[in-house]
Write a protein that holds these residues in place. Structure first.
Motif, PDB file in Angstrom:
ATOM      1  N   SER A   1      71.525 -14.605  54.770  1.00 53.48           N
ATOM      2  CA  SER A   1      70.245 -13.914  54.549  1.00 53.48           C
ATOM      3  C   SER A   1      69.900 -13.011  55.007  1.00 53.48           C
ATOM      4  O   SER A   1      70.114 -13.000  56.334  1.00 53.48           O
ATOM      5  N   LEU A   2      69.748 -11.772  54.578  1.00 54.31           N
ATOM      6  CA  LEU A   2      68.744 -10.531  55.663  1.00 54.31           C
ATOM      7  C   LEU A   2      67.749 -11.478  56.532  1.00 54.31           C
ATOM      8  O   LEU A   2      66.669 -11.033  56.201  1.00 54.31           O
ATOM      9  N   ASP A   3      67.635 -10.555  57.594  1.00 53.17           N
ATOM     10  CA  ASP A   3      66.471 -10.580  58.849  1.00 53.17           C
ATOM     11  C   ASP A   3      66.085  -9.031  58.436  1.00 53.17           C
ATOM     12  O   ASP A   3      66.911  -8.466  59.609  1.00 53.17           O
ATOM     13  N   LEU A   4      65.648  -8.886  58.009  1.00 55.67           N
ATOM     14  CA  LEU A   4      64.850  -7.396  57.879  1.00 55.67           C
ATOM     15  C   LEU A   4      63.511  -7.851  59.406  1.00 55.67           C
ATOM     16  O   LEU A   4      63.174  -5.713  59.184  1.00 55.67           O
ATOM     17  N   GLY A   5      63.173  -8.324  59.800  1.00 54.71           N
ATOM     18  CA  GLY A   5      62.208  -8.372  60.487  1.00 54.71           C
ATOM     19  C   GLY A   5      62.136  -7.512  61.708  1.00 54.71           C
ATOM     20  O   GLY A   5      63.350  -6.822  62.522  1.00 54.71           O
ATOM     21  N   PHE A   6      61.207  -6.369  62.496  1.00 50.56           N
ATOM     22  CA  PHE A   6      60.953  -6.491  63.673  1.00 50.56           C
ATOM     23  C   PHE A   6      61.415  -6.951  64.572  1.00 50.56           C
ATOM     24  O   PHE A   6      60.985  -8.520  64.742  1.00 50.56           O
ATOM     25  N   LYS A   7      62.445  -6.594  65.765  1.00 52.06           N
ATOM     26  CA  LYS A   7      62.804  -7.322  67.034  1.00 52.06           C
ATOM     27  C   LYS A   7      61.804  -6.580  67.594  1.00 52.06           C
ATOM     28  O   LYS A   7      61.424  -5.884  67.373  1.00 52.06           O
ATOM     29  N   GLU A   8      61.386  -7.491  69.271  1.00 50.29           N
ATOM     30  CA  GLU A   8      61.055  -7.420  70.535  1.00 50.29           C
ATOM     31  C   GLU A   8      61.610  -6.012  70.720  1.00 50.29           C
ATOM     32  O   GLU A   8      62.389  -5.409  71.525  1.00 50.29           O
ATOM     33  N   GLY A   9      60.063  -4.624  70.251  1.00 49.05           N
ATOM     34  CA  GLY A   9      60.519  -3.563  71.688  1.00 49.05           C
ATOM     35  C   GLY A   9      61.016  -3.210  70.478  1.00 49.05           C
ATOM     36  O   GLY A   9      60.166  -1.373  70.593  1.00 49.05           O
ATOM     37  N   GLU A  10      61.160  -3.058  69.392  1.00 52.52           N
ATOM     38  CA  GLU A  10      61.508  -2.361  68.219  1.00 52.52           C
ATOM     39  C   GLU A  10      60.201  -1.354  67.713  1.00 52.52           C
ATOM     40  O   GLU A  10      59.607  -1.710  67.878  1.00 52.52           O
ATOM     41  N   THR A  11      60.111  -0.239  67.818  1.00 47.03           N
ATOM     42  CA  THR A  11      59.138   0.224  66.591  1.00 47.03           C
ATOM     43  C   THR A  11      59.531   1.364  65.639  1.00 47.03           C
ATOM     44  O   THR A  11      60.717   1.531  65.759  1.00 47.03           O
ATOM     45  N   ILE A  12      58.407   1.829  65.069  1.00 45.71           N
ATOM     46  CA  ILE A  12      58.957   2.888  63.872  1.00 45.71           C
ATOM     47  C   ILE A  12      58.067   4.097  63.758  1.00 45.71           C
ATOM     48  O   ILE A  12      56.732   4.190  64.681  1.00 45.71           O
ATOM     49  N   LYS A  13      58.709   5.174  63.596  1.00 47.47           N
ATOM     50  CA  LYS A  13      58.132   6.353  63.866  1.00 47.47           C
ATOM     51  C   LYS A  13      57.194   6.975  62.056  1.00 47.47           C
ATOM     52  O   LYS A  13      58.611   6.830  61.673  1.00 47.47           O
ATOM     53  N   ILE A  14      56.433   7.193  61.996  1.00 44.76           N
ATOM     54  CA  ILE A  14      56.357   7.624  60.816  1.00 44.76           C
ATOM     55  C   ILE A  14      55.399   9.125  61.179  1.00 44.76           C
ATOM     56  O   ILE A  14      55.044   9.744  61.436  1.00 44.76           O
ATOM     57  N   ASN A  15      56.620   9.943  60.194  1.00 48.96           N
ATOM     58  CA  ASN A  15      56.064  11.673  60.378  1.00 48.96           C
ATOM     59  C   ASN A  15      54.493  11.542  58.476  1.00 48.96           C
ATOM     60  O   ASN A  15      55.404  11.316  57.658  1.00 48.96           O
ATOM     61  N   MET A  16      53.728  11.919  58.476  1.00 49.37           N
ATOM     62  CA  MET A  16      52.790  12.082  57.703  1.00 49.37           C
ATOM     63  C   MET A  16      52.369  13.578  57.801  1.00 49.37           C
ATOM     64  O   MET A  16      52.497  14.625  58.719  1.00 49.37           O
ATOM     65  N   LYS A  17      52.514  14.281  56.132  1.00 51.49           N
ATOM     66  CA  LYS A  17      52.034  15.879  56.235  1.00 51.49           C
ATOM     67  C   LYS A  17      50.363  15.408  55.597  1.00 51.49           C
ATOM     68  O   LYS A  17      49.283  14.902  54.487  1.00 51.49           O
ATOM     69  N   ILE A  18      49.719  16.239  56.676  1.00 51.57           N
ATOM     70  CA  ILE A  18      48.169  16.567  56.277  1.00 51.57           C
ATOM     71  C   ILE A  18      47.036  17.880  55.621  1.00 51.57           C
ATOM     72  O   ILE A  18      47.986  18.776  56.122  1.00 51.57           O
TER      73      ILE A  18
END
Length: 243
Positions: free
Chosen positions: A141-158
């Motif tokens: 099974s694949l573990d797709l959860g965030f590990k401790e200290g991991e972040t995600i960056k999102i670029n949004m156009k306004i």
């Protein structure tokens, strides 16, 4: 939870015959039976419960069980085709005590025997496939959860009101300064003219001193200028210093 019994095939009329013992390995022949006088006539049901499958011969009116033929493999010893016809089979029936006997069955239509063949083949194909799937190693099974200290960056156009697109990121400095900008120009785009000045493009009118007054040549100029009405500044230019 126990598996439920499912019906794979139902044939409303099947004939049962007494068959002579087989003295050789050449197979059974329907021509050796008394086909004009079947020993019993009733209904046939092919039923499955999990991987197990069986032929049940039942009374067509009451549903009372006449004989049961458990089938472990097909083709196999539990059900065999005769050598001289496609409408007749030999069944090995068993009772609850495990005693076995051989009887002959037949159908009035060849399509009924064809349906029985297809139903048995489909069932055992399914059993084979289920066995292969159960023996295959399960994929990790694949573990797709965030590990401790991991972040995600999102670029949004306004989208701005004027239709242009901008990035959600903001800068700390504007125009190379420390965040302090100049005041915008007045609405007209020009500095306001000082009171008493003439419009642009017309010669300015400066009152001439009276030649009759020799000692105070600037007095009349001062009085004339002081007597002139100073136009009141509009509220829009209240913040501007008068020159």
């Amino acid at each position: 939870m126990d598996s439920y019994e499912s019906v794979l095939l139902v044939k409303p009329e099947v004939y049962v015959f007494n068959i002579p013992p087989r003295y050789s390995n050449r197979g059974y022949r329907a021509a050796d039976w008394n086909l004009t006088e079947p020993q019993w006539t009733g209904r046939m049901r092919l039923v499955a419960k999990g991987n197990e499958v069986a032929i049940k011969l039942e009374d067509k009116n009451t549903g009372e069980l006449f004989a049961k033929c458990p089938i472990e493999t097909y083709p196999g010893v539990a059900i065999e085709s005769v050598t001289d016809s496609s409408r007749y089979f030999v069944l090995r029936i068993q009772d609850d005590t495990g005693r076995a006997a051989y009887i002959g069955i037949g159908f009035g239509d060849r399509s009924d025997s064809f349906d029985l063949n297809v139903a048995l083949q489909d069932h055992f194909k399914w059993v084979k496939k289920e066995k292969q799937i159960s023996e295959e190693p399960s994929a990790p099974s694949l573990d797709l959860g965030f590990k401790e200290g991991e972040t995600i960056k999102i670029n949004m156009k306004i989208t701005k009101k004027d239709g242009s697109e901008g990035n959600s990121k903001t800068k700390g400095k504007v125009g190379g300064t420390s965040g302090l900008g100049l005041l915008p120009p007045p609405p007209s785009g020009k500095l306001p003219a000082p009171p008493g000045s003439s419009p642009a493009g017309s010669p300015s009118h400066v009152p001439k001193p009276d030649s009759t007054v020799a000692g105070d040549s600037w007095g009349e100029f001062t009085s004339a200028q002081s007597s002139a009405s100073v136009p009141q500044q509009s509220s829009t230019n209240a913040n501007w210093v008068q020159f």
